[in-house]
Design an enzyme around this catalytic site. Structure first.
Site, PDB file in Angstrom:
ATOM      1  N   HIS A 122      -3.413  -5.235   2.512  1.00  0.00           N
ATOM      2  CA  HIS A 122      -3.066  -5.400   4.058  1.00  0.00           C
ATOM      3  C   HIS A 122      -3.650  -6.819   4.569  1.00  0.00           C
ATOM      4  CE1 HIS A 122      -1.619  -1.228   4.443  1.00  0.00           C
ATOM      5  NE2 HIS A 122      -2.949  -1.027   3.922  1.00  0.00           N
ATOM      6  N   ARG A 125     -12.415   6.754  -0.483  1.00  0.00           N
ATOM      7  CA  ARG A 125     -11.536   5.646  -0.314  1.00  0.00           C
ATOM      8  C   ARG A 125     -11.876   4.378  -0.863  1.00  0.00           C
ATOM      9  NH1 ARG A 125      -7.354   7.524   2.771  1.00  0.00           N
ATOM     10  NH2 ARG A 125      -6.830   5.423   3.297  1.00  0.00           N
ATOM     11  N   CYS A 156       0.672  -1.357  -0.075  1.00  0.00           N
ATOM     12  CA  CYS A 156      -0.206   0.127   0.064  1.00  0.00           C
ATOM     13  C   CYS A 156       0.841   1.236  -0.105  1.00  0.00           C
ATOM     14  CB  CYS A 156      -0.885  -0.045   1.325  1.00  0.00           C
ATOM     15  SG  CYS A 156      -2.407   0.824   1.010  1.00  0.00           S
TER      16      CYS A 156
HETATM   17  N1  GLN Z   1      -2.098   7.227   2.614  1.00  0.00           N
HETATM   18  C1  GLN Z   1      -1.930   6.190   1.313  1.00  0.00           C
HETATM   19  C2  GLN Z   1      -3.438   6.062   0.688  1.00  0.00           C
HETATM   20  O1  GLN Z   1      -4.594   6.615   1.386  1.00  0.00           O
HETATM   21  C3  GLN Z   1      -1.888   4.752   1.626  1.00  0.00           C
HETATM   22  C4  GLN Z   1      -2.646   4.176   2.542  1.00  0.00           C
HETATM   23  C5  GLN Z   1      -2.325   2.740   3.401  1.00  0.00           C
HETATM   24  O2  GLN Z   1      -1.019   2.466   3.286  1.00  0.00           O
HETATM   25  N2  GLN Z   1      -3.205   1.774   3.670  1.00  0.00           N
HETATM   26  O3  GLN Z   1      -3.561   5.724  -0.532  1.00  0.00           O
END
Ligand code: GLN
Length: 231
Positions: A187, A125, A91
Site C-alpha cells: 500500500h 497480522r 493487497c
Molecule cells: N482483508 C485482507 C487481509 O487482511 C486484505 C487487507 C488489505 O487489503 N489491506 O489480508
C-alpha cells in the site's frame, strides 16, 4: 484517443490511499500529453475494455461484500488477465484475483479464480514497511494484511522481500507478476514513491518500451530515503 483506466470497486476496495495509484497513473500520463479517462466500475457493472485496470485493498468485511460480484466478473477478469491486459491489484484487490481467501476465523471466501493462487488468514497480522527487489528495481511500500498468499510454483512473484513480510512472511516472495498483471501487498499508495514501477505499468498499457522523461526529483528523494530507512 484517451487512455482508459478502470477503477474496480472504488467505494469498497480503497485502503491506505490506494486510490492514489490511479491519480499517480493519470498524472504521469498527462505529463506526457496523454488524455486520460478514469472509469469507476462498481458491483453489478460490467468491466468495459480498458488500458489499465486497478483494484485497491479492502478489509475482510469489504471483501465479503464484493465476493459474489467478483465471482460474477470472474470470466471477464480471467479473459482480460490471460489476454495480457495491464492490471494492478493491491493487497485485498490482489487476493480477489485468486481462488479463495480463508479468513483468520476460517470463513472461506470464494473469489474470482482468475489466477491459481490462494490466501489464508493468519492470527498474526503482517503490518509494517516493506521493501522488495523486483525486475523494476526496489519497491517500497506499507503492508497490513492477515492473509498469507501462496502462488503456484510456475508463477513468478513480483519480487523478493528485502525487509517486511511480503506474500506470506515465509517464502520470501512478494506479489505476483503474470503477463501484464501485477499484484502486490504494498500500500502507500505504492506508485507515487516508486516511479520506475509506475512507468512500467504505463509502458505495458501503452505497449511501448520507452516513455519521455519527466521530473521525478521528489519521487526519487522519497523512494531513496524510504529504501535506506528500511533496508
Ligand atoms: N482483508 C485482507 C487481509 O487482511 C486484505 C487487507 C488489505 O487489503 N489491506 O489480508
Amino acid at each position: 484517443m484517451a487512455v482508459k483506466i478502470v477503477h474496480l470497486y472504488p467505494e469498497e476496495m480503497n485502503l491506505y490511499g490506494d486510490k492514489g495509484n490511479v491519480i499517480c497513473l493519470k498524472k504521469r500520463l498527462e505529463a506526457r500529453n496523454y488524455k486520460v479517462d478514469v472509469i469507476n466500475v462498481g458491483m453489478g457493472e460490467r468491466i468495459p475494455d480498458f488500458d489499465i485496470l486497478f483494484i485497491g485493498g479492502g478489509q475482510d468485511k469489504e471483501m465479503s461484500i464484493v465476493r459474489r460480484d467478483v465471482r460474477r466478473k470472474a470470466e471477464e477478469l480471467s479473459y482480460y488477465i490471460h489476454s495480457g491486459k495491464t492490471v494492478l491489484a493491491i493487497c485485498g484487490g490482489y487476493q480477489l484475483l485468486g481462488e479463495y481467501y480463508k479468513t483468520a476465523s476460517a470463513q472461506v471466501i470464494e473469489l474470482s479464480g482468475a489466477l491459481p493462487f490462494f490466501t489464508e488468514g493468519a492470527k498474526q497480522r503482517m503490518i509494517g514497511n516493506v521493501v522488495f527487489e523486483s525486475p523494476f528495481g526496489k519497491i517500497v511500500g506499507f503492508e497490513n494484511h492477515s492473509g498469507k498468499t501462496y502462488i503456484a510454483n510456475e508463477f513468478c512473484p513480483l519480487g523478493c522481500v528485502i525487509s517486511g513480510f511480503g506474500n506470506n512472511g515465509e517464502d520470501g516472495t512478494e506479489g505476483v507478476l503474470y503477463k501484464n498483471t501485477f499484484g502486490t501487498y504494498a500500500h502507500g499508495p505504492v506508485l507515487p514513491k516508486n516511479p520506475i514501477f509506475a512507468d512500467e505499468i504505463i509502458k505495458r498499457a501503452l505497449q511501448v518500451n520507452e516513455l519521455p522523461n519527466i521530473d521525478d526529483k521528489f519521487e526519487n528523494l522519497c523512494h531513496n530515503s524510504l529504501v535506506s530507512r528500511f533496508t
